[in-house]
Design a protein around this motif. Structure first.
Motif, PDB file in Angstrom:
ATOM      1  N   GLU A 136      -7.675   8.509 -29.777  1.00  0.00           N
ATOM      2  CA  GLU A 136      -6.281   8.114 -29.577  1.00  0.00           C
ATOM      3  C   GLU A 136      -5.335   9.266 -29.878  1.00  0.00           C
ATOM      4  OE1 GLU A 136      -6.073   3.340 -30.564  1.00  0.00           O
ATOM      5  OE2 GLU A 136      -6.323   4.743 -32.245  1.00  0.00           O
ATOM      6  N   ILE A 137      -5.619   9.999 -30.936  1.00  0.00           N
ATOM      7  CA  ILE A 137      -4.770  11.136 -31.293  1.00  0.00           C
ATOM      8  C   ILE A 137      -4.812  12.197 -30.202  1.00  0.00           C
ATOM      9  CG2 ILE A 137      -4.545  13.078 -32.899  1.00  0.00           C
ATOM     10  CD1 ILE A 137      -5.467  11.117 -35.121  1.00  0.00           C
ATOM     11  N   ALA A 138      -6.008  12.505 -29.719  1.00  0.00           N
ATOM     12  CA  ALA A 138      -6.136  13.514 -28.657  1.00  0.00           C
ATOM     13  C   ALA A 138      -5.376  13.085 -27.410  1.00  0.00           C
ATOM     14  CB  ALA A 138      -7.613  13.743 -28.328  1.00  0.00           C
ATOM     15  N   ARG A 139      -5.472  11.796 -27.072  1.00  0.00           N
ATOM     16  CA  ARG A 139      -4.767  11.301 -25.889  1.00  0.00           C
ATOM     17  C   ARG A 139      -3.255  11.414 -26.071  1.00  0.00           C
ATOM     18  NH1 ARG A 139      -5.139   5.144 -23.435  1.00  0.00           N
ATOM     19  NH2 ARG A 139      -3.973   5.541 -21.505  1.00  0.00           N
ATOM     20  N   ALA A 164      -4.161  21.915 -31.926  1.00  0.00           N
ATOM     21  CA  ALA A 164      -4.676  23.278 -31.753  1.00  0.00           C
ATOM     22  C   ALA A 164      -5.561  23.382 -30.520  1.00  0.00           C
ATOM     23  CB  ALA A 164      -5.455  23.691 -32.997  1.00  0.00           C
ATOM     24  N   ALA A 165      -6.339  22.326 -30.253  1.00  0.00           N
ATOM     25  CA  ALA A 165      -7.250  22.345 -29.103  1.00  0.00           C
ATOM     26  C   ALA A 165      -6.510  22.386 -27.774  1.00  0.00           C
ATOM     27  CB  ALA A 165      -8.167  21.124 -29.151  1.00  0.00           C
ATOM     28  N   THR A 166      -5.294  21.880 -27.764  1.00  0.00           N
ATOM     29  CA  THR A 166      -4.522  21.869 -26.511  1.00  0.00           C
ATOM     30  C   THR A 166      -3.438  22.936 -26.490  1.00  0.00           C
ATOM     31  OG1 THR A 166      -3.035  20.183 -27.438  1.00  0.00           O
ATOM     32  CG2 THR A 166      -4.905  19.408 -26.155  1.00  0.00           C
ATOM     33  N   ASP A 215      -0.368  25.739 -38.358  1.00  0.00           N
ATOM     34  CA  ASP A 215       0.561  26.263 -37.353  1.00  0.00           C
ATOM     35  C   ASP A 215       0.732  25.292 -36.183  1.00  0.00           C
ATOM     36  OD1 ASP A 215       0.924  28.559 -38.825  1.00  0.00           O
ATOM     37  OD2 ASP A 215      -0.625  29.696 -37.737  1.00  0.00           O
ATOM     38  N   SER A 216      -0.241  24.415 -35.985  1.00  0.00           N
ATOM     39  CA  SER A 216      -0.169  23.500 -34.837  1.00  0.00           C
ATOM     40  C   SER A 216       0.659  22.254 -35.122  1.00  0.00           C
ATOM     41  CB  SER A 216      -1.582  23.084 -34.414  1.00  0.00           C
ATOM     42  OG  SER A 216      -2.267  22.442 -35.478  1.00  0.00           O
ATOM     43  N   LEU A 217       1.189  22.131 -36.363  1.00  0.00           N
ATOM     44  CA  LEU A 217       1.987  20.963 -36.726  1.00  0.00           C
ATOM     45  C   LEU A 217       3.423  21.373 -37.047  1.00  0.00           C
ATOM     46  CD1 LEU A 217      -0.473  19.007 -39.072  1.00  0.00           C
ATOM     47  CD2 LEU A 217      -0.134  18.757 -36.591  1.00  0.00           C
ATOM     48  N   ASP A 218       4.353  20.562 -36.604  1.00  0.00           N
ATOM     49  CA  ASP A 218       5.773  20.766 -36.881  1.00  0.00           C
ATOM     50  C   ASP A 218       6.264  19.567 -37.686  1.00  0.00           C
ATOM     51  OD1 ASP A 218       8.449  21.392 -36.911  1.00  0.00           O
ATOM     52  OD2 ASP A 218       8.811  20.886 -34.802  1.00  0.00           O
TER      53      ASP A 218
END
Length: 473
Positions: A136-139, A164-166, A215-218
Motif C-alpha cells: 500500500e505504501i509503495a502504491r 527512495a526506490a522511486t 533524504d527521501s522523506l520531507d
C-alpha cells in the motif's frame, strides 16, 4: 423548529437532523428527499435504501472548507481541508468533494483506489492507517500521494524505502497522541496513550529525528486526532496547545520552521432533535480552533503553521437518510423495574417494537457505540396518538436495534416506510452481510431526480462467493 416542537410532534421533519431541504409534500404529506418522494425511491431502488442528498453534502463541504480557510487566513496562514473518506466513500462522493475544493483523506489501499478512480489529484490525498502494508505504501508513493501519515517507527523505514526506490521525496506527517481524551465513547476517543493509533507526544523528538535522517522523506508536521462526535472544543484547545508546545524542539532538530499542523477532525453532529441545540456550528469551531493556534504560536515565539483538518461526519452525516419498510409490530408491556427502560419511558404502559427489513447490517453504530437515532413515518402523516417505539432489525441478535427510543404515530403498521436521518456517516462504511443479508444500494437525490451511486448486493452475488470443495456433490 425548537427541540420541544420536534419532540412533541412525531410527524415533524427537523431540518437540523434531516437534510435541510427534506420536507413533507403539501398534498400527500409524504417525506421528500431532494425533491423525490420516499415511496418513489423505494419503488425504484428497493428497501432498505441509503439516500444521500447531494446538494446537502456539497453545501456542507463548501461551508466547512470556506469557514476553516477563512479563519486561517484571518490569522495569517492557510488551511487544507481533507474529507475523511472513512465516513462514507464512493467514487461519486469523492468526486463531489474534489469539486468543492476539498482534499481527500484515505485509510486503506481500497480507499486510495476509490479516490484515484474519482480523479482526485494525488497531491491532494492524505494516507492514514496504523498498519499500512509495504504494498500500500509503495502504491501511494508511486501514485504521488501528497502526504503519508506515519503512525509507527516501522512505517518510517517503509515509507523512506518506498520513496527512495522511486526517486521521490515523500511528504510525511507524524501522528502523535496528545494524551487528551475526547468526551465521547471510548472506542471513538483516539488520542489517549493506550490505543492503537499514533505515538506518545513525548516520543516525537526521537521519531522526528529518525524521519529527518532520511533524504527521501520531507517532514512537514505533526498530526493528532482526539476522537469523533465531539461537541465541545475544550479537548481541541488542550490538544492543540500540547502539540504546539513540541514545535520549538522539533524546529531546533530540523534547523527550520515546521510548516504544518494537522488537528484532525471529529466535529459532532445532531443525530436526534434532542442533540440539535448542542451540535457545534462549523463556523464557531473554525474560529475557536484557529484562535487557539494563533495564541499558542505567539506564546511560543514560533511562526503560525499551515493548518490541516479532516472533517468527515460533519460533512456527510446529515446528508444521509436510510429508508426502511415495516414488517411486523409488537406491543410489549413495560414494567417499572425494566433495567433497559429510559426514565422518560416510565410514563408509557407499553413499548411498540417495530421491525424493519434492515438493521445492524446496514447501521452497526447503535450496537457498537450505543448511538442514538430518531425515526419518522415517511410514506404518510398521521394524527394517531403518539406511541413509544423501538425500531429493530431483522437479524438474529437482541441487540439489533436501529432506534432505541422515539415516538411514532400509534397506527404505524406493516408496509409503512420509515426514515432514519443522519445516516450518511459510518453506516454504509460499516455495513456487513450478517445473516447473509445483502448490503443495500446508495442513491443520490438532487433537484427532483435520483440516481444510483453504489449498487446494492443480491443473494446470488453473496452465494457466488462460496467455493465448493473437490468431491462435493
Amino acid at each position: 423548529m425548537t427541540q420541544a416542537q420536534a419532540a412533541a410532534d412525531p410527524n415533524a421533519i427537523d431540518p437540523r437532523v434531516f437534510p435541510p431541504a427534506a420536507r413533507r409534500g403539501r398534498e400527500c404529506r409524504e417525506l421528500k428527499l431532494g425533491g423525490v418522494r420516499a415511496t418513489e425511491l423505494i419503488a425504484e431502488f428497493g428497501s432498505p435504501l441509503y439516500v444521500i442528498d447531494e446538494q446537502a453534502a456539497r453545501d456542507r463541504a463548501r461551508e466547512a472548507r470556506e469557514a476553516l480557510q477563512r479563519e486561517a487566513e484571518r490569522i495569517g496562514t492557510t488551511a487544507a481541508v481533507y474529507y475523511a473518506g472513512k465516513a462514507f466513500l464512493c467514487v461519486e462522493v469523492a468526486r463531489w468533494m474534489a469539486e468543492e475544493g476539498l482534499s481527500v483523506d484515505v485509510a486503506s489501499g481500497g480507499e486510495l483506489a476509490v479516490a484515484l478512480a474519482a480523479g482526485v489529484d494525488p497531491a491532494r490525498i492524505g494516507f492514514h492507517g496504523n498498519n499500512k502494508s509495504e504494498r500500500e505504501i509503495a502504491r501511494a508513493v508511486e501514485a504521488g500521494v501528497g502526504t503519508i501519515v506515519i503512525d509507527s517507527e516501522i512505517e518510517t523505514e517503509r515509507v523512506a524505502a518506498a520513496a527512495a526506490a522511486t526517486g521521490r521525496r515523500q511528504r510525511v506527517r507524524l501522528r502523535v497522541n496528545s494524551g487528551v481524551h475526547a468526551s465521547t465513547h471510548d472506542f471513538l476517543a483516539t488520542s489517549h496513550e493506550d490505543q492503537k493509533f499514533g505515538q506518545p507526544l513525548t516520543e516525537a523528538p526521537r521519531l522526528v529525528a529518525a524521519i529527518l535522517a532520511h533524504d527521501s522523506l520531507d517532514f512537514v508536521g505533526l498530526h493528532c486526532h482526539i476522537g469523533s462526535q465531539i461537541f465541545a472544543t475544550d479537548g481541541f484547545r488542550e490538544s492543540a496547545g500540547r502539540l504546539l508546545g513540541a514545535y520549538p524542539e522539533l524546529e531546533r532538530l530540523a534547523g527550520r520552521p515546521i510548516p504544518e499542523l494537522n488537528l484532525g477532525g471529529g466535529f459532532g453532529i445532531a443525530y436526534t432533535s434532542a442533540q440539535a441545540d448542542e451540535a457545534p456550528a462549523i463556523a464557531d469551531v473554525a474560529r475557536e480552533l484557529v484562535d487557539i493556534v494563533a495564541e499558542g504560536a505567539q506564546n511560543l515565539g514560533i511562526a503560525v503553521p499551515r493548518l490541516a483538518f479532516e472533517p468527515g461526519r460533519t460533512i456527510i452525516g446529515q446528508a444521509g437518510v436510510t429508508l426502511y419498510t415495516v414488517g411486523t409490530t409488537k406491543a410489549v408491556r413495560l414494567a417499572g423495574s425494566d433495567v433497559d427502560a429510559d426514565p422518560a419511558d416510565l410514563g408509557h404502559a407499553e413499548r411498540l417494537y417495530v421491525s424493519v427489513d434492515g438493521g445492524m447490517s446496514d447501521n452497526a453504530r447503535p450496537a457498537l457505540y450505543g448511538a442514538d437515532y430518531q425515526v419518522r413515518l415517511a410514506n404518510r402523516e398521521s394524527d394517531a396518538a403518539p406511541a413509544l417505539v423501538r425500531v429493530v432489525g431483522k437479524h438474529c441478535e437482541s441487540g439489533d436495534i436501529v432506534v432505541r427510543r422515539d415516538l411514532l404515530p400509534g397506527d404505524v403498521r406493516p408496509g409503512d416506510t420509515l426514515a432514519v436521518p443522519a445516516t450518511g456517516a459510518y453506516c454504509w462504511s460499516l455495513a456487513s452481510n450478517y445473516n447473509y443479508v445483502p448490503r443495500p444500494p446508495v442513491v443520490a437525490v438532487r433537484d427532483g431526480a435520483a440516481r444510483l451511486i453504489v449498487r446494492g448486493e443480491t443473494e446470488h452475488e453473496l452465494l457466488a462467493k462460496s467455493v465448493v470443495g473437490p468431491g462435493s456433490p
